[in-house]
Design a protein around this motif. Structure first.
Motif, PDB file in Angstrom:
ATOM      1  N   ALA A  63     -28.045 -18.166 -47.083  1.00  0.00           N
ATOM      2  CA  ALA A  63     -27.580 -17.851 -45.728  1.00  0.00           C
ATOM      3  C   ALA A  63     -28.778 -17.546 -44.839  1.00  0.00           C
ATOM      4  CB  ALA A  63     -26.621 -16.675 -45.757  1.00  0.00           C
ATOM      5  N   THR A  64     -29.613 -18.548 -44.660  1.00  0.00           N
ATOM      6  CA  THR A  64     -30.826 -18.428 -43.851  1.00  0.00           C
ATOM      7  C   THR A  64     -31.348 -19.832 -43.601  1.00  0.00           C
ATOM      8  OG1 THR A  64     -33.032 -17.407 -43.741  1.00  0.00           O
ATOM      9  CG2 THR A  64     -32.299 -18.173 -45.911  1.00  0.00           C
ATOM     10  N   TYR A  65     -32.521 -19.933 -42.994  1.00  0.00           N
ATOM     11  CA  TYR A  65     -33.188 -21.226 -42.877  1.00  0.00           C
ATOM     12  C   TYR A  65     -34.687 -21.007 -42.981  1.00  0.00           C
ATOM     13  CZ  TYR A  65     -33.440 -19.906 -37.879  1.00  0.00           C
ATOM     14  OH  TYR A  65     -33.633 -19.239 -36.699  1.00  0.00           O
ATOM     15  N   ASP A  66     -35.426 -22.078 -43.174  1.00  0.00           N
ATOM     16  CA  ASP A  66     -36.837 -21.984 -43.530  1.00  0.00           C
ATOM     17  C   ASP A  66     -37.638 -21.158 -42.532  1.00  0.00           C
ATOM     18  OD1 ASP A  66     -39.068 -22.509 -45.133  1.00  0.00           O
ATOM     19  OD2 ASP A  66     -39.625 -24.284 -43.955  1.00  0.00           O
ATOM     20  N   LYS A  67     -38.301 -20.116 -43.050  1.00  0.00           N
ATOM     21  CA  LYS A  67     -39.196 -19.244 -42.295  1.00  0.00           C
ATOM     22  C   LYS A  67     -38.479 -18.372 -41.260  1.00  0.00           C
ATOM     23  CE  LYS A  67     -43.399 -21.947 -42.983  1.00  0.00           C
ATOM     24  NZ  LYS A  67     -42.804 -22.891 -43.934  1.00  0.00           N
ATOM     25  N   HIS A  68     -37.167 -18.239 -41.395  1.00  0.00           N
ATOM     26  CA  HIS A  68     -36.455 -17.325 -40.496  1.00  0.00           C
ATOM     27  C   HIS A  68     -36.873 -15.899 -40.816  1.00  0.00           C
ATOM     28  CE1 HIS A  68     -32.663 -15.228 -39.005  1.00  0.00           C
ATOM     29  NE2 HIS A  68     -33.173 -15.813 -37.942  1.00  0.00           N
ATOM     30  N   ASP A  69     -37.381 -15.168 -39.823  1.00  0.00           N
ATOM     31  CA  ASP A  69     -38.006 -13.872 -40.104  1.00  0.00           C
ATOM     32  C   ASP A  69     -37.200 -12.679 -39.604  1.00  0.00           C
ATOM     33  OD1 ASP A  69     -38.380 -13.867 -37.371  1.00  0.00           O
ATOM     34  OD2 ASP A  69     -40.478 -13.252 -37.456  1.00  0.00           O
ATOM     35  N   GLY A  70     -35.903 -12.869 -39.381  1.00  0.00           N
ATOM     36  CA  GLY A  70     -35.084 -11.757 -38.909  1.00  0.00           C
ATOM     37  C   GLY A  70     -33.659 -11.874 -39.409  1.00  0.00           C
ATOM     38  N   VAL A  71     -32.790 -11.047 -38.849  1.00  0.00           N
ATOM     39  CA  VAL A  71     -31.377 -11.045 -39.206  1.00  0.00           C
ATOM     40  C   VAL A  71     -30.570 -11.332 -37.951  1.00  0.00           C
ATOM     41  CG1 VAL A  71     -29.483  -9.715 -40.214  1.00  0.00           C
ATOM     42  CG2 VAL A  71     -31.836  -9.303 -40.982  1.00  0.00           C
ATOM     43  N   ASP A  72     -29.690 -12.310 -38.009  1.00  0.00           N
ATOM     44  CA  ASP A  72     -28.867 -12.720 -36.874  1.00  0.00           C
ATOM     45  C   ASP A  72     -27.464 -12.123 -36.993  1.00  0.00           C
ATOM     46  OD1 ASP A  72     -30.945 -14.252 -35.894  1.00  0.00           O
ATOM     47  OD2 ASP A  72     -30.186 -16.138 -36.712  1.00  0.00           O
ATOM     48  N   PHE A  73     -27.129 -11.225 -36.064  1.00  0.00           N
ATOM     49  CA  PHE A  73     -25.795 -10.625 -36.004  1.00  0.00           C
ATOM     50  C   PHE A  73     -24.998 -11.357 -34.930  1.00  0.00           C
ATOM     51  CE2 PHE A  73     -28.499  -7.359 -37.754  1.00  0.00           C
ATOM     52  CZ  PHE A  73     -27.719  -6.670 -38.659  1.00  0.00           C
ATOM     53  N   ARG A  74     -24.012 -12.130 -35.326  1.00  0.00           N
ATOM     54  CA  ARG A  74     -23.279 -12.968 -34.400  1.00  0.00           C
ATOM     55  C   ARG A  74     -21.958 -12.350 -33.973  1.00  0.00           C
ATOM     56  NH1 ARG A  74     -21.061 -18.417 -35.657  1.00  0.00           N
ATOM     57  NH2 ARG A  74     -19.642 -17.745 -34.011  1.00  0.00           N
ATOM     58  N   LEU A  75     -21.480 -12.817 -32.803  1.00  0.00           N
ATOM     59  CA  LEU A  75     -20.143 -12.484 -32.320  1.00  0.00           C
ATOM     60  C   LEU A  75     -19.220 -13.663 -32.596  1.00  0.00           C
ATOM     61  CD1 LEU A  75     -21.029 -10.923 -28.836  1.00  0.00           C
ATOM     62  CD2 LEU A  75     -20.893  -9.789 -31.068  1.00  0.00           C
TER      63      LEU A  75
END
Length: 345
Positions: A63-75
């Motif tokens: 549940a991520t993608y290459d080199k993603h360096d944070g956390v995505d909190f979606r609505l």
């Protein structure tokens, strides 16, 4: 498809427990937006803990993608952001920098990235927490940033509102955590598996995180999630629901069709989705999808039937959406709709 969400990317390193290891108070994080996890907000992407070309979140999932360096909190959708969902300081600190004035435009409507090159984070805030710690908040709603450089903030103070400015294909806040300039996974700050392959990765449910205990308890990991379900009088469109999840024609007694749909995130290859619908006369439809050939960051599935009788029967209708993995149901959501009697003519 997943999308890069911030200004720049940092190289991951294997770090020991930070803060407490140096004799300091443990650095803890609060929730970066005013929402209820797994109910009104959902983690779409985690930090990529794989140092190579592969992808791996802290729980050994994808549940991520290459080199993603944070956390995505979606609505739920871009329309949900119009209500004004507050972005909150995750810890005490000093505002290091802000940016505002970038329009909220979904990436699917701005595929050429016009006007956001070098500003992929969109409207954002950076907070210096001292001791080498800082947090960054991206994709805030245009015109909503409510803090200024040099301003002191406390955990939970409002910084702005959730939006979809910059390079964002859904309404969310992207939270990056850094220590001495290095990106840190708040779910696994020591990053012990940084050199471990996805095939041999083992999730440690007792591993320490940077989240304050109540937040950590609320942010339980889910390998695939149903974020919403609903009834419709016609087939639904995935992109339209990402723009406005409330803009759905509800079934009426005279509607030509009845549909039940589910919206899913972070499905794995091989997962199947089951949609079923029952009404006063019994089962209306049940459909089990073929196994997915690859993982799906976001996915919408629906099933329904055309009306054959003069009107839909009055009474209670129940829809159910399920994620089926290896023959077992790993997630399910049920919704109810009461159909009124048709108007007398």
């Amino acid at each position: 498809m997943r999308f890069r969400a911030i200004f720049a990317l940092s190289v991951f390193t294997s770090l020991g427990w930070l803060g407490a290891a140096h004799g300091e108070d443990k650095f803890e994080l609060g929730l970066p937006l005013a929402c209820e996890p797994h109910k009104t907000c959902f983690i779409q992407n985690y930090v990529d803990d794989d140092p190579g070309l592969g992808v791996r979140d802290y729980a050994c999932g994808r549940a991520t993608y290459d080199k993603h360096d944070g956390v995505d909190f979606r609505l739920f959708s871009a329309a949900a952001a119009k209500a004004g969902i507050s972005v909150l300081a995750s810890a005490d600190g000093m505002i290091k920098g802000t940016r505002d004035g970038i329009a909220d435009v979904l990436l699917r409507d701005n595929k050429k990235l016009d006007g956001i090159k070098g500003r992929e984070c969109g409207n954002g805030v950076v907070i210096d927490h001292g001791g080498g710690w800082e947090t960054q908040y991206c994709h805030l709603k245009s015109g909503s940033v409510s803090v200024a450089k040099g301003q002191a903030v406390k955990r939970g103070d409002k910084l702005g509102e959730v939006g979809f400015s910059g390079q964002a294909d859904f309404a969310h806040v992207h939270l990056s955590v850094r220590h001495d300039g290095q990106a840190i996974d708040p779910f696994r700050p020591d990053n012990p598996a940084a050199t471990v392959s996805t095939a041999t990765c083992q999730r440690d449910p007792k591993a320490a995180s940077l989240w304050a205990a109540p937040v950590a308890a609320a942010l339980t990991y889910r390998a695939g999630e149903i974020i919403s379900t609903g009834f419709s009088a016609a087939p639904v469109d995935h992109s339209a629901l990402e723009r406005d999840d409330t803009n759905v024609e509800q079934p009426k007694p005279e509607s030509p069709a009845m549909v039940f749909y589910g919206r899913f995130i972070n499905l794995s290859a091989g997962d199947r989705v089951r949609i079923s619908l029952t009404g006063p006369g019994g089962q209306i439809v049940e459909q089990l999808s073929p196994p997915l050939v690859k993982e799906k960051a976001t996915y919408t599935s629906f099933s329904g039937v055309k009306r054959k009788q003069p009107v839909w029967l009055a009474g209670r209708y129940e829809g159910r959406a399920e994620i089926v993995r290896d023959g077992s149901v790993v997630a399910a959501t049920t919704a109810i709709m009461d159909m009124p009697a048709a108007a007398q003519r």
